[in-house]
Design a protein around this motif. Structure first.
Motif, short mmCIF file in Angstrom:
data_model
loop_
_atom_site.label_atom_id
_atom_site.label_comp_id
_atom_site.label_asym_id
_atom_site.label_seq_id
_atom_site.Cartn_x
_atom_site.Cartn_y
_atom_site.Cartn_z
N VAL A 145 0.82 -1.22 0.00
CA VAL A 145 0.00 0.00 0.00
C VAL A 145 0.85 1.27 0.00
O VAL A 145 0.35 2.36 -0.25
N SER A 146 2.16 1.14 0.30
CA SER A 146 3.00 2.33 0.28
C SER A 146 4.46 1.93 0.07
O SER A 146 4.91 0.92 0.61
N GLU A 147 5.15 2.70 -0.77
CA GLU A 147 6.57 2.47 -1.00
C GLU A 147 7.33 3.64 -0.40
O GLU A 147 7.27 4.76 -0.90
N GLU A 148 8.02 3.37 0.69
CA GLU A 148 8.63 4.45 1.48
C GLU A 148 10.04 4.77 0.98
O GLU A 148 10.71 3.93 0.39
N LYS A 157 5.00 3.25 10.17
CA LYS A 157 3.64 2.88 9.78
C LYS A 157 3.23 1.54 10.40
O LYS A 157 2.04 1.32 10.64
N GLU A 162 -0.94 1.27 11.34
CA GLU A 162 -1.65 1.60 10.10
C GLU A 162 -1.37 0.53 9.04
O GLU A 162 -2.23 0.21 8.24
N LEU B 105 -3.56 11.06 11.39
CA LEU B 105 -3.48 9.66 11.82
C LEU B 105 -4.17 9.49 13.17
O LEU B 105 -4.89 8.51 13.39
N GLY B 109 -6.80 7.52 11.66
CA GLY B 109 -6.01 6.30 11.51
C GLY B 109 -6.74 5.10 12.07
O GLY B 109 -7.76 5.24 12.76
N ARG B 110 -6.21 3.92 11.79
CA ARG B 110 -6.87 2.69 12.20
C ARG B 110 -7.03 2.65 13.72
O ARG B 110 -8.00 2.13 14.24
N SER B 124 -11.63 2.21 5.63
CA SER B 124 -10.27 2.40 6.12
C SER B 124 -9.64 3.50 5.27
O SER B 124 -9.53 3.36 4.06
N PRO B 126 -6.43 5.46 5.77
CA PRO B 126 -5.00 5.58 5.42
C PRO B 126 -4.63 4.77 4.18
O PRO B 126 -5.23 3.72 3.92
N PHE B 127 -3.67 5.24 3.43
CA PHE B 127 -3.16 4.62 2.20
C PHE B 127 -4.16 4.67 1.04
O PHE B 127 -4.01 3.95 0.07
N ILE B 205 2.49 12.17 2.90
CA ILE B 205 3.39 11.02 2.98
C ILE B 205 3.19 10.26 4.30
O ILE B 205 3.34 9.05 4.35
N MET B 206 2.78 10.97 5.35
CA MET B 206 2.57 10.30 6.63
C MET B 206 1.23 9.59 6.68
O MET B 206 1.11 8.50 7.22
N ALA B 208 -1.09 9.09 3.92
CA ALA B 208 -1.55 8.33 2.76
C ALA B 208 -0.47 7.42 2.19
O ALA B 208 -0.75 6.57 1.36
N GLY B 209 0.78 7.59 2.64
CA GLY B 209 1.85 6.80 2.07
C GLY B 209 2.15 7.24 0.64
O GLY B 209 1.72 8.31 0.22
N SER B 210 2.86 6.41 -0.08
CA SER B 210 3.27 6.77 -1.43
C SER B 210 3.24 5.54 -2.31
O SER B 210 4.02 4.62 -2.13
N LEU B 211 2.27 5.49 -3.22
CA LEU B 211 2.20 4.36 -4.15
C LEU B 211 1.80 4.89 -5.52
O LEU B 211 0.77 5.56 -5.64
N ARG B 214 -1.77 5.51 -7.14
CA ARG B 214 -2.82 5.56 -6.12
C ARG B 214 -2.68 6.78 -5.22
O ARG B 214 -3.52 7.66 -5.21
N LEU B 220 5.37 13.98 -3.91
CA LEU B 220 5.88 12.70 -3.40
C LEU B 220 6.77 12.02 -4.43
O LEU B 220 7.78 11.41 -4.10
#
Lengths: 233, 274
Positions: A145-148, A157, A162, B105, B109-110, B124, B126-127, B205-206, B208-211, B214, B220
């Protein structure tokens, strides 16, 4: 007057003075081990690749300690650092929140599992992909779900709960404390992870930098690295 | 004497412009237009551009729909707690983005404040792209709210009262008098918020993350490319500067355009309601 103050700040950051502290650019996974070994240096911690980019762009570093030999070797070929030396080895670990229901690495492929890994080109991300490929489990990557951009982002995370799992270094496990649990990776899947250190060619304190590297490779450095969970070359 | 003063003003202005323009000029000196447009063929850059535009547009829509009536209330009514509300609105402006990410978060967050409730609903955040939108709304909405409150406050209250005495309902007064008169300010605020949203990095980045494709937005992607290929990072950076510049230029051109289109209905509004 204000411009003078700015110039003074810039000089201070450059570490121009005679008794300036050594500036060590180090992979994020060395965040605990190196300051324990030498508290009197200034550490710039980050992804090995972005630290290499900063050195290329002229950042004032004295020593470069990378999480892969490749990144140090690339700078060596550009004449920016001296000959890199391997000083530590590491292993990968799959971490999950301590309350997780996941029991083995095979569970990572379950639908809906939220996996966080390093991005491609970031050492911990490349190693994770190599390990999954060795396991014949590259389909696990569909659950990413995420590439850090560095290992710190992955640990955070998972610690926060999360993410359901993250692929990090064994040395990240102890600092993360009771919030995480480790899923064992089969030894055959472990890629060779070697850390390399090199003196930066343009360093203003070459002698101190060389002394730092020698001590790191000596008994004192080996003891500190071992205490932090690293393997020794 | 006044000539010397003018010289000081001009020198200060030139220094400010040079300092602000120099880093941007340096980017464009290192990136040729060919390299820049070559990035439009780079799938990762195109994905990031699309994610950025999509999330920023949705976030702007949310900010406009909720923010416009909220700003109207804050601008036209005096009530207890109004000063607190205005301060709360300004807080995200000075908040470090990392703190905004931690706060999101902690809330969504979860294991956050609403995490259990959302989980029970099968949601859900996040991400997901929803997380990107929330991060953008948090950091960008103050820019719109401040501009919108100022725009509604500058509307002549005499006109609003005249509309009411002529029999228009409060809602009709808002729609036909206040909204058109405040339109240039609202448009400028919305564009500024949109541009700020495009540049959002830390909270995203904290939270949602980075993909790629998506949650990886342009900022990012630039950060991720620093690790791999600095030239690509520079080229995509230049692309983002151009997009932001286009958005901001639109703000400068917008007032003359909205004045032209919005004043005529506001003039005719009271006469038709007679």
């Amino acid at each position: 007057m204000l411009l003078g103050a700015l110039a003074a700040l810039a000089a201070g950051c450059g570490g121009a003075g005679g008794d300036a502290r050594l500036t060590v650019f180090a992979a994020a996974s060395l965040a605990e081990a190196l300051p324990a070994f030498e508290p009197d240096a200034t550490y710039q911690l980050g992804g090995s690749a972005s630290l290499a980019t900063q050195i290329r762009e002229g950042a004032a570093a004295d020593v470069f300690a990378a999480a892969s030999v490749e990144h140090a070797r690339a700078l060596r070929e550009e004449g920016l650092v001296e000959e890199p030396r391997v000083f530590a080895t590491n292993r990968l670990a799959v971490i999950v929140p301590s309350v997780s229901e996941l029991a083995s690495v095979a569970d990572l492929a379950r639908p809906g599992v939220k996996l966080v890994v390093g991005a491609e080109g970031v050492p911990v991300g490349d190693y994770a992909r190599a390990a999954l490929a060795a396991l014949g489990a590259s389909d696990v990557l569909d659950n990413v779900v995420s590439e850090e951009d560095d290992v710190g982002g992955i640990v955070a995370k998972v610690v926060l709960g999360e993410a359901d799992a993250g692929i990090v270094y064994v040395t990240n496990v102890a600092p993360a404390g009771a919030a995480v649990r480790v899923l064992e990776l089969p030894p055959a899947a472990q890629p060779a992870i070697e850390y390399a250190v090199a003196v930066v060619t343009d360093s203003d304190s070459r002698e101190a930098a060389e002394a730092f590297v020698d001590r790191l490779l000596g008994p004192e450095g080996r003891a500190a690295l071992e205490a932090a969970g690293f393997g020794l070359p | 004497m006044s000539r010397r003063f003018d010289a000081v003003l001009v020198a200060a202005c030139a220094l400010a412009l040079a300092f602000l323009a120099l880093p941007l000029a340096a980017v464009f000196l290192r990136v040729s237009p060919v390299e820049l447009f070559a990035q439009l063929g780079n799938p990762a850059a195109v994905d990031a551009l699309l994610v950025s535009l999509k999330t920023s547009l949705i976030a702007s829509g949310l900010v406009l729909c909720v923010g416009t009536p909220a700003a109207y209330l804050l601008a036209t009514r005096r009530f207890r707690g109004r000063a607190v509300a205005l301060t709360l609105i300004e807080l995200p402006l000075v908040l470090p983005p990392a703190v905004a990410g931690i706060a999101l978060l902690a809330a969504f967050g979860r294991r956050g404040l609403l995490g259990g409730t959302l989980d029970a609903l099968g949601v859900s955040i996040p991400f997901t792209q929803a997380a990107v939108v929330l991060a953008v709304v948090l950091v960008a909405s103050p820019f719109y709210l401040r501009a919108a409150i100022a725009a509604f406050e500058s509307v002549d209250t005499g006109l609003l009262e005249a509309s009411r005495t002529l029999g228009a309902s409060p809602a009709r007064t808002f729609r036909r008098v206040a909204l058109p008169l405040a339109a240039p300010g609202l448009g400028a605020g919305a564009t500024l918020a949109f541009a700020r949203g495009l540049g959002e990095f830390g909270a995203t980045i904290m939270f949602a993350g980075s993909l790629q494709g998506r949650t990886q937005t342009l900022p990012l992607m630039i950060y991720a490319q620093l690790d791999r290929d600095f030239d690509v990072a520079l080229a995509v950076g230049a692309l983002l500067v151009l997009v932001s510049l286009a958005v901001l230029l639109a703000v400068k051109l917008l007032p003359s355009w909205t004045r032209f289109t919005s004043i005529s209905p506001s003039r005719s509004a009271p006469s038709t309601s007679l």
